[in-house]
Design a protein around this motif. Structure first.
Motif, mmCIF file in Angstrom:
data_model
loop_
_atom_site.group_PDB
_atom_site.id
_atom_site.type_symbol
_atom_site.label_atom_id
_atom_site.label_comp_id
_atom_site.label_asym_id
_atom_site.label_seq_id
_atom_site.Cartn_x
_atom_site.Cartn_y
_atom_site.Cartn_z
ATOM 1 N N TYR A 3 15.109 6.363 -2.645
ATOM 2 C CA TYR A 3 14.930 5.411 -1.615
ATOM 3 C C TYR A 3 13.478 5.821 -0.954
ATOM 4 N N PHE A 4 13.315 6.889 -0.410
ATOM 5 C CA PHE A 4 12.264 7.234 0.250
ATOM 6 C C PHE A 4 10.946 7.206 -0.512
ATOM 7 N N ASN A 5 11.263 7.666 -1.660
ATOM 8 C CA ASN A 5 10.042 7.666 -2.613
ATOM 9 C C ASN A 5 9.571 6.481 -3.141
ATOM 10 N N LYS A 6 10.374 5.456 -2.724
ATOM 11 C CA LYS A 6 9.705 3.874 -3.168
ATOM 12 C C LYS A 6 9.134 3.522 -1.789
ATOM 13 N N ILE A 7 9.072 3.930 -0.822
ATOM 14 C CA ILE A 7 8.619 3.591 0.151
ATOM 15 C C ILE A 7 7.067 3.821 0.419
ATOM 16 N N TYR A 8 6.449 2.572 1.023
ATOM 17 C CA TYR A 8 4.952 2.659 0.931
ATOM 18 C C TYR A 8 4.402 3.861 1.842
ATOM 19 N N LYS A 9 3.312 4.685 1.306
ATOM 20 C CA LYS A 9 3.274 5.874 2.040
ATOM 21 C C LYS A 9 1.932 6.023 2.572
ATOM 22 N N LYS A 10 1.198 4.928 2.614
ATOM 23 C CA LYS A 10 -0.187 5.171 3.310
ATOM 24 C C LYS A 10 0.055 4.661 4.825
ATOM 25 N N THR A 11 -1.115 4.507 5.640
ATOM 26 C CA THR A 11 -1.232 4.295 6.874
ATOM 27 C C THR A 11 -1.210 2.699 7.007
ATOM 28 N N ARG A 12 -0.883 2.118 8.331
ATOM 29 C CA ARG A 12 -0.965 0.665 8.631
ATOM 30 C C ARG A 12 -1.996 0.130 8.297
ATOM 31 N N ILE A 13 -3.298 0.600 8.750
ATOM 32 C CA ILE A 13 -4.511 0.290 8.195
ATOM 33 C C ILE A 13 -4.770 -0.042 6.769
ATOM 34 N N ASP A 14 -4.424 1.021 5.952
ATOM 35 C CA ASP A 14 -4.514 0.705 4.608
ATOM 36 C C ASP A 14 -3.565 -0.281 4.128
ATOM 37 N N PHE A 15 -2.400 -0.512 4.631
ATOM 38 C CA PHE A 15 -1.489 -1.475 4.154
ATOM 39 C C PHE A 15 -2.064 -2.900 4.318
ATOM 40 N N TYR A 16 -2.396 -2.907 5.723
ATOM 41 C CA TYR A 16 -2.935 -4.387 6.169
ATOM 42 C C TYR A 16 -4.298 -4.843 5.329
ATOM 43 N N LYS A 17 -5.044 -3.767 4.949
ATOM 44 C CA LYS A 17 -6.130 -3.979 4.196
ATOM 45 C C LYS A 17 -5.895 -4.400 2.719
ATOM 46 N N GLU A 18 -4.844 -3.691 2.194
ATOM 47 C CA GLU A 18 -4.491 -4.168 0.964
ATOM 48 C C GLU A 18 -3.779 -5.577 0.906
ATOM 49 N N LEU A 19 -3.157 -5.761 1.938
ATOM 50 C CA LEU A 19 -2.468 -7.018 1.928
ATOM 51 C C LEU A 19 -3.336 -8.118 2.074
ATOM 52 N N GLU A 20 -4.594 -8.002 2.847
ATOM 53 C CA GLU A 20 -5.395 -9.136 3.219
ATOM 54 C C GLU A 20 -6.205 -9.388 1.836
ATOM 55 N N GLU A 21 -6.278 -8.170 1.028
ATOM 56 C CA GLU A 21 -6.917 -8.238 -0.279
ATOM 57 C C GLU A 21 -6.055 -9.051 -1.279
ATOM 58 N N ASP A 22 -4.879 -8.775 -1.195
ATOM 59 C CA ASP A 22 -3.798 -9.402 -1.953
ATOM 60 C C ASP A 22 -3.947 -11.100 -1.554
ATOM 61 N N LEU A 23 -3.712 -11.394 -0.203
ATOM 62 C CA LEU A 23 -3.961 -12.557 0.039
ATOM 63 C C LEU A 23 -4.999 -13.324 -0.369
ATOM 64 N N VAL A 24 -6.355 -12.794 -0.125
ATOM 65 C CA VAL A 24 -7.622 -13.646 -0.544
ATOM 66 C C VAL A 24 -7.655 -13.789 -2.316
ATOM 67 N N ASN A 25 -7.146 -12.711 -2.766
ATOM 68 C CA ASN A 25 -7.293 -12.672 -4.304
ATOM 69 C C ASN A 25 -5.947 -13.413 -4.997
ATOM 70 N N GLU A 26 -4.919 -14.073 -4.104
ATOM 71 C CA GLU A 26 -4.011 -14.788 -4.360
ATOM 72 C C GLU A 26 -2.914 -13.957 -5.603
ATOM 73 N N ASN A 27 -2.976 -12.728 -5.104
ATOM 74 C CA ASN A 27 -1.862 -11.884 -5.803
ATOM 75 C C ASN A 27 -0.673 -12.007 -5.542
ATOM 76 N N ARG A 28 0.348 -12.189 -6.204
ATOM 77 C CA ARG A 28 1.713 -12.470 -5.821
ATOM 78 C C ARG A 28 2.239 -11.003 -4.900
ATOM 79 N N LYS A 29 2.939 -11.262 -4.082
ATOM 80 C CA LYS A 29 3.598 -9.828 -3.474
ATOM 81 C C LYS A 29 4.685 -10.141 -2.848
ATOM 82 N N PHE A 30 5.759 -9.016 -2.642
ATOM 83 C CA PHE A 30 7.163 -9.315 -2.126
ATOM 84 C C PHE A 30 7.317 -7.929 -1.326
ATOM 85 N N ILE A 31 7.362 -8.090 -0.213
ATOM 86 C CA ILE A 31 7.452 -6.888 0.792
ATOM 87 C C ILE A 31 9.016 -7.043 1.342
#
Ligand code: UDP
Length: 242
Positions: A9-37
């Motif tokens: 369960y812990f291995n599956k959890i995202y392991k980078k920082t908040r800043i990294d996560f939100y940066k990746e999230l905005e990239e996914d948003l802009v690139n229209e990648n599908r994502k399930f959080i």
């Protein structure tokens, strides 16, 4: 339950920082990648393991990204010597998504919570995030929740926030995910209640000291039973595995 299984369960959890996560999230948003959080706390993990096989499937699916929605997950991971640097809360993720949608002129669909709460949230987004296009807002007390996804499919929103509580929100998103080839889907639990201003978020003191969960219980004593039920078992398992 085998020891390795719980650690997973812990291995599956995202392991980078908040800043990294939100940066990746905005990239996914802009690139229209599908994502399930999926936002995980000890209750999520316990219910996935012992009560809700659908939730467990969604949790471990390669289609989902699980974030640490609380200090319980962080501390559990630490005890098992798995490094998750910080929490990424569901409520903060909603707020960040509003900002990202505002910056990038993206559309959003809100599904869940009581109708008055939802109306307040819609008004708040319209006031504070003028470039966000709200393409749909359906309260969480409609009879056929699955059918709401027909409407979501028609609107093709960039962001879909589902606030129905676990495991209903994860089950609905996961069952319908393959109908979409874009969209950031997030199960956000009681976040609309907080974001609408209906329920107060925890004061700074509680946030800084990682005692948000305690604040929530003092505000809603009925949570106490639920809290104990899942958390006692959780910590037992963490210690056993350690
Ligand atoms: N809810 C809903 N429809 C339902 C049951 C719940 O829209 O049939 C909403 C409820 O109004 C609340 C959220 O789902 O806004 C669940 O909040 P809770 O705080 O219980 O979830 P948690 O954040 O603990 O997962």
């Amino acid at each position: 339950m085998g020891e390795m299984i719980f650690r997973n369960y812990f291995n599956k959890i995202y392991k980078k920082t908040r800043i990294d996560f939100y940066k990746e999230l905005e990239e996914d948003l802009v690139n229209e990648n599908r994502k399930f959080i999926i936002t995980a706390n000890p209750e999520t993990i316990m219910r996935a393991e012992f009560e809700e096989p659908d939730l467990k499937n969604a949790f471990f699916s390669e289609k989902s990204c699980v974030i640490a929605d609380g200090v319980g997950v962080l501390k559990g991971a630490k005890i098992l010597e798995i490094d998750i640097p910080e929490t990424i809360l569901g409520v903060s993720t909603c707020e960040e998504l509003f900002k990202m949608c505002d910056r990038n002129n993206k559309s959003i669909f809100l599904f869940g919570a009581k109708s008055d709460v939802l109306a307040k949230l819609v008004a708040r987004i319209k006031r504070d995030y003028k470039n966000v296009n709200i393409v749909g807002a359906v309260d969480g007390y409609v009879d056929d929740k699955n059918k709401v996804f027909d409407e979501i499919e028609n609107k093709k929103p960039d962001v879909v926030l589902v606030a129905l509580g676990i495991p209903m929100q994860e089950r609905l998103i996961f069952n319908n995910l393959d109908r979409f080839n874009k969209g950031i889907f997030v199960g956000v639990g009681g976040s609309f209640d907080v974001l609408s201003g209906d329920k107060k978020g925890a004061p700074e003191f509680f946030k800084k000291t990682n005692l948000e969960w305690l604040y929530r219980i003092t505000r809603e004593p009925k949570r106490l039973k639920r809290f104990f039920k899942y958390n006692v078992r959780y910590w037992k398992l963490v210690k056993k595995e350690k």
